[in-house]
Design an enzyme around this catalytic site. Structure first.
Site, PDB file in Angstrom:
ATOM      1  N   LYS A  37       0.857  -1.333  -0.006  1.00  0.00           N
ATOM      2  CA  LYS A  37      -0.078  -0.018   0.045  1.00  0.00           C
ATOM      3  C   LYS A  37       0.915   1.176  -0.102  1.00  0.00           C
ATOM      4  O   LYS A  37       2.098   1.078   0.337  1.00  0.00           O
ATOM      5  CB  LYS A  37      -0.871   0.112   1.391  1.00  0.00           C
ATOM      6  CG  LYS A  37      -0.360   0.114   2.610  1.00  0.00           C
ATOM      7  CD  LYS A  37      -0.999  -0.073   3.736  1.00  0.00           C
ATOM      8  CE  LYS A  37      -0.399   0.297   5.120  1.00  0.00           C
ATOM      9  NZ  LYS A  37      -1.274   0.410   6.305  1.00  0.00           N
ATOM     10  N   TYR A  95      15.983  31.454   5.079  1.00  0.00           N
ATOM     11  CA  TYR A  95      14.869  32.270   5.421  1.00  0.00           C
ATOM     12  C   TYR A  95      14.876  32.271   7.093  1.00  0.00           C
ATOM     13  O   TYR A  95      15.162  31.645   7.833  1.00  0.00           O
ATOM     14  CB  TYR A  95      13.450  31.594   5.269  1.00  0.00           C
ATOM     15  CG  TYR A  95      13.111  31.447   3.881  1.00  0.00           C
ATOM     16  CD1 TYR A  95      12.851  32.590   2.758  1.00  0.00           C
ATOM     17  CD2 TYR A  95      13.039  30.456   2.990  1.00  0.00           C
ATOM     18  CE1 TYR A  95      12.540  32.683   1.716  1.00  0.00           C
ATOM     19  CE2 TYR A  95      12.861  30.431   1.491  1.00  0.00           C
ATOM     20  CZ  TYR A  95      12.750  31.620   0.817  1.00  0.00           C
ATOM     21  OH  TYR A  95      12.345  31.778  -0.280  1.00  0.00           O
TER      22      TYR A  95
END
Length: 401
Positions: free
Chosen positions: A40, A292
């Site tokens: 999955k 940043y």
């Protein structure tokens, strides 16, 4: 980079030989039970189709997925083995699932009725696995309701009960008392349904942790998930498994004494490596800020490697100012905030680094290794999340068989 690997600025290598090794190890532990390979969520980030085809050739009984979409993809890839959908299937996907020959989890009579109606319309028989709650408390029904549901489902047209399963809530921990309680509850449930005259061809309750600790628990099927990919269900379970095997290692306690603790077993081999290339090497003077928010200030004249990978590419932003990458076989700290598509590493102490050099975010280089567990510890999560969140736009390069 190896000459036989396609050139990408950022890529994920999957070692198929490691996948096969892990599967063989788990299959031996599970014997004589059959193994459902849990593929999955893009095979836990490793790539759905390629992993399934590899395991089909190795002898996996079938595959566990979470949607009709994944089932259809496996069929298109050439998978003919059984497929079990171990997540809710919406009513608008029922016909697609039936056509794909996938077997859903049934935990609700109304869903079973809708499935029966869809199967009648298509002129097909839908096989199902009953999903029982023995202590997980999520998608399933209680053991007390299981007999009534099984009897009702067995009466529906074009439905065949092909199996029953449950899921363990605490099998990746050192204390296995809760797991033993769940096992007892599942045994009682299975026996009650059989006593009511319902056949249950396949019974399974163990996933990776339960499989490694208790093998098949006496049932004829197991589900192998995270361990297929060479990752441990939890760091705590890794210690527990070492203790089971009597594998011990000696550590310095830091207080003049030495401690014996369970060693990490070599049962599994990690299959996934996450790599990128150095795209720029630059010098920043002492006092310069990086990225940043100016959360990193150079305390010395600093040499920086700029890497073309960021949080949109699977490098979690929580690795800002705490994660590391491997360059030149050595650890290089991540400097400043991880950007959307870039991050920076301090290579002041690795002066030989140049543009085009390989940088490893997960995996080995030289004698060093950064594991998915290490990354998970930095960002406060588990290795499952680290690998499943690696986006599929990053190319997967398959090595080995």
């Amino acid at each position: 980079m190896k000459d036989n690997i396609p050139r990408h600025t950022t890529w994920i290598e999957i070692d198929l030989d490691a996948i096969l090794y892990n599967f063989c190890q788990l299959k031996q532990l599970a014997a004589p039970a059959e193994v459902i390979a849990v593929v999955k969520s893009e095979a836990y980030g490793h790539g759905l189709e390629k992993i399934a085809l590899t395991l089909a050739k190795a002898g996996a009984w079938g595959f566990a997925v979470v949607s009709a979409d994944e089932a259809e993809r496996l069929r298109r890839a050439g998978i003919t083995a059984p497929i079990v959908i171990i997540a809710p299937t919406p009513s608008f996907h029922l016909e697609r699932m039936i056509v794909a020959g996938a077997c859903p989890a049934v935990y609700d009579l109304e869903f079973a009725r809708e499935l029966s109606q869809a199967a009648v319309r298509l002129g097909k028989t839908a096989e199902v696995h009953l999903k029982i709650d023995t202590g997980m408390g999520r998608l399933s029904l209680s053991g007390e309701q299981a007999v009534r549901l099984a009897l009702a489902v067995a009466e529906l047209p074009n439905i065949k009960i092909n199996g029953i399963y449950t899921h363990l809530a605490n099998a990746d921990c050192f204390d296995q008392h809760y797991t033993q309680k769940q096992w007892q509850g599942f045994v009682e449930c299975v026996e009650a349904i059989k006593k009511a005259g319902i056949e249950l061809p396949w019974q399974h309750m163990t996933a990776s942790a339960g499989l490694m600790a208790f093998h098949n628990f006496g049932f004829n099927m197991v589900r192998a998930g995270i361990a297929l990919y060479g990752l441990w269900p939890s760091p705590e379970f890794r210690l527990f498994f070492g203790a089971l095997r009597g594998e011990m290692q000696v550590l310095d306690s830091g207080r003049g004494s030495r401690l014996k603790i369970p060693a990490a077993s070599d049962l599994l081999k990690p299959a996934l490596s996450f790599k990128t290339l150095v795209m720029q090497v630059k010098e920043l003077p002492q006092g310069s800020c990086v990225s940043y928010g100016c959360t990193f200030t150079c305390r010395r004249d600093t040499k920086v490697a700029v890497l073309p990978v960021g949080y949109a590419d699977g490098v979690d932003r929580h690795l800002s100012n705490c994660g590391e990458v491997l360059i030149g076989g050595r650890r290089a700290p991540i400097m400043g905030r991880v950007c959307m598509n870039l991050c920076m590493a301090d290579i002041t102490d690795i002066p030989e680094v140049k543009v085009g050099d390989e940088a490893v975010l997960i995996g080995a280089q030289g004698k060093e290794r950064i594991s998915a567990d290490e990354v998970a510890a930095h960002i406060g999560t588990i290795n499952y999340e680290v690998v499943t969140r690696l986006p599929m736009h990053i190319p997967r390069v398959y090595l080995g068989k």
